[in-house]
Write an enzyme that holds these catalytic residues in place. Structure first.
Site, PDB file in Angstrom:
ATOM      1  N   ARG A 129       0.834  -1.201   0.000  1.00  0.00           N
ATOM      2  CA  ARG A 129       0.000   0.000   0.000  1.00  0.00           C
ATOM      3  C   ARG A 129       0.872   1.255   0.000  1.00  0.00           C
ATOM      4  O   ARG A 129       1.934   1.288   0.626  1.00  0.00           O
ATOM      5  CB  ARG A 129      -0.927   0.040   1.226  1.00  0.00           C
ATOM      6  CG  ARG A 129      -1.957   1.171   1.074  1.00  0.00           C
ATOM      7  CD  ARG A 129      -2.889   1.311   2.265  1.00  0.00           C
ATOM      8  NE  ARG A 129      -3.740   2.489   2.056  1.00  0.00           N
ATOM      9  CZ  ARG A 129      -4.203   3.254   3.015  1.00  0.00           C
ATOM     10  NH1 ARG A 129      -3.898   2.995   4.277  1.00  0.00           N
ATOM     11  NH2 ARG A 129      -4.959   4.292   2.730  1.00  0.00           N
ATOM     12  N   HIS A 130       0.397   2.289  -0.667  1.00  0.00           N
ATOM     13  CA  HIS A 130       1.125   3.557  -0.757  1.00  0.00           C
ATOM     14  C   HIS A 130       1.275   4.234   0.608  1.00  0.00           C
ATOM     15  O   HIS A 130       0.529   3.944   1.555  1.00  0.00           O
ATOM     16  CB  HIS A 130       0.415   4.507  -1.729  1.00  0.00           C
ATOM     17  CG  HIS A 130      -0.980   4.874  -1.292  1.00  0.00           C
ATOM     18  ND1 HIS A 130      -1.242   5.820  -0.321  1.00  0.00           N
ATOM     19  CD2 HIS A 130      -2.180   4.409  -1.692  1.00  0.00           C
ATOM     20  CE1 HIS A 130      -2.537   5.933  -0.144  1.00  0.00           C
ATOM     21  NE2 HIS A 130      -3.143   5.082  -0.957  1.00  0.00           N
ATOM     22  N   ARG A 141       0.396   8.727  -5.763  1.00  0.00           N
ATOM     23  CA  ARG A 141       0.708   8.282  -4.406  1.00  0.00           C
ATOM     24  C   ARG A 141       1.294   6.871  -4.412  1.00  0.00           C
ATOM     25  O   ARG A 141       2.172   6.552  -3.608  1.00  0.00           O
ATOM     26  CB  ARG A 141      -0.514   8.386  -3.497  1.00  0.00           C
ATOM     27  CG  ARG A 141      -1.748   7.605  -3.916  1.00  0.00           C
ATOM     28  CD  ARG A 141      -2.935   8.039  -3.047  1.00  0.00           C
ATOM     29  NE  ARG A 141      -4.167   7.293  -3.252  1.00  0.00           N
ATOM     30  CZ  ARG A 141      -5.095   7.626  -4.142  1.00  0.00           C
ATOM     31  NH1 ARG A 141      -4.922   8.678  -4.940  1.00  0.00           N
ATOM     32  NH2 ARG A 141      -6.217   6.923  -4.249  1.00  0.00           N
ATOM     33  N   GLU A 193      -7.118   2.743  -7.323  1.00  0.00           N
ATOM     34  CA  GLU A 193      -8.142   2.628  -6.283  1.00  0.00           C
ATOM     35  C   GLU A 193      -9.532   2.712  -6.912  1.00  0.00           C
ATOM     36  O   GLU A 193      -9.688   3.108  -8.083  1.00  0.00           O
ATOM     37  CB  GLU A 193      -7.936   3.738  -5.232  1.00  0.00           C
ATOM     38  CG  GLU A 193      -8.862   3.668  -4.017  1.00  0.00           C
ATOM     39  CD  GLU A 193      -8.772   2.346  -3.262  1.00  0.00           C
ATOM     40  OE1 GLU A 193      -9.257   1.338  -3.806  1.00  0.00           O
ATOM     41  OE2 GLU A 193      -8.256   2.330  -2.128  1.00  0.00           O
ATOM     42  N   HIS A 243      -3.380   0.308  -3.613  1.00  0.00           N
ATOM     43  CA  HIS A 243      -4.223   1.133  -2.746  1.00  0.00           C
ATOM     44  C   HIS A 243      -5.021   0.228  -1.803  1.00  0.00           C
ATOM     45  O   HIS A 243      -5.249  -0.945  -2.099  1.00  0.00           O
ATOM     46  CB  HIS A 243      -5.172   1.975  -3.587  1.00  0.00           C
ATOM     47  CG  HIS A 243      -4.480   2.796  -4.623  1.00  0.00           C
ATOM     48  ND1 HIS A 243      -4.127   4.111  -4.422  1.00  0.00           N
ATOM     49  CD2 HIS A 243      -4.048   2.485  -5.875  1.00  0.00           C
ATOM     50  CE1 HIS A 243      -3.514   4.572  -5.505  1.00  0.00           C
ATOM     51  NE2 HIS A 243      -3.456   3.605  -6.398  1.00  0.00           N
TER      52      HIS A 243
END
Length: 212
Positions: free
Chosen positions: A10-11, A60, A84, A153
């Site tokens: 995940r970012h 991101r 996302e 995401h």
């Protein structure tokens, strides 16, 4: 021969994560905390000696992946299916604003109903289908014995991985939200892909996620 390994990452944190806003596909960059999270996590993931890095093209995730690319010398492959969920007109809205403005939709979600986000966005089922495709394409980039890292995401990870391992939709919420810059490790088992680590790497960092 050892099978391939998939690490879904995940970012790092964004200002909208911190403010509790729905991001969806709005292209929000990492904030200074998120950049430091990505650098710290990248140093740990580099030890896995990944053979390939894939990322959502949203900045991101791309900024997060870039920290690992810098350490490993690998190029990042971008896949739009790892984006996302599209939340349509709800982008930028806080969770509290959503609960006040749309109590009926909140109630439908609480009851387990899947609905189209923001009127013209996506359903979770649609997201899960495309995210799984992106993850499978990532796996195809490496051979047995190699690791691929996919920067992604929170909700896309959760439901894409759930589909990858064959978890029925009714049980997707049994998988908890993911902290910024945490990761999930999946490996093939005798009956298909399985989860061997969940929310690894950054606990006990708080979960700041818009995946509800």
């Amino acid at each position: 021969m050892t099978a391939a390994r998939l690490v879904v990452w995940r970012h790092g944190r964004t200002s909208w994560n911190f403010e509790g806003k729905f991001q969806g596909q709005t292209d929000i960059p990492l904030d200074p905390v998120g950049i430091e999270q990505a650098r710290a996590a990248a140093a740990r993931l580099a030890a896995l000696r990944p053979a390939a890095i894939v990322s959502s093209d949203l900045q991101r995730a791309a900024q997060t992946a870039a920290e690992l690319a810098r350490l490993t010398g690998l190029e990042v492959t971008y896949d739009l299916d790892l984006r996302e969920i599209d939340v349509g007109s709800w982008a930028g809205m806080t969770r509290e604003e959503f609960r006040v403005r749309f109590p009926d939709i909140q109630a439908r979600g609480d009851a387990g109903e899947d609905y189209r986000r923001g009127g013209d966005g996506e359903t979770v089922a649609e997201l899960a289908e495309r995210a799984e495709k992106g993850l499978r394409r990532a796996i195809d980039l490496v051979r047995d014995g190699e690791t691929v890292v996919a920067a992604c995401h929170g909700l896309a990870m959760r439901v894409g991985i759930a589909r990858l391992v064959g978890l029925p939709a009714a049980y997707w919420e049994a998988l908890g939200g993911l902290s910024n810059c945490s990761w999930v490790v999946c490996e093939p088992g005798r009956r298909g892909w399985r989860i061997v680590e969940w929310n690894a790497g950054t606990l006990p960092e708080p979960v700041l996620s818009d995946d509800r």
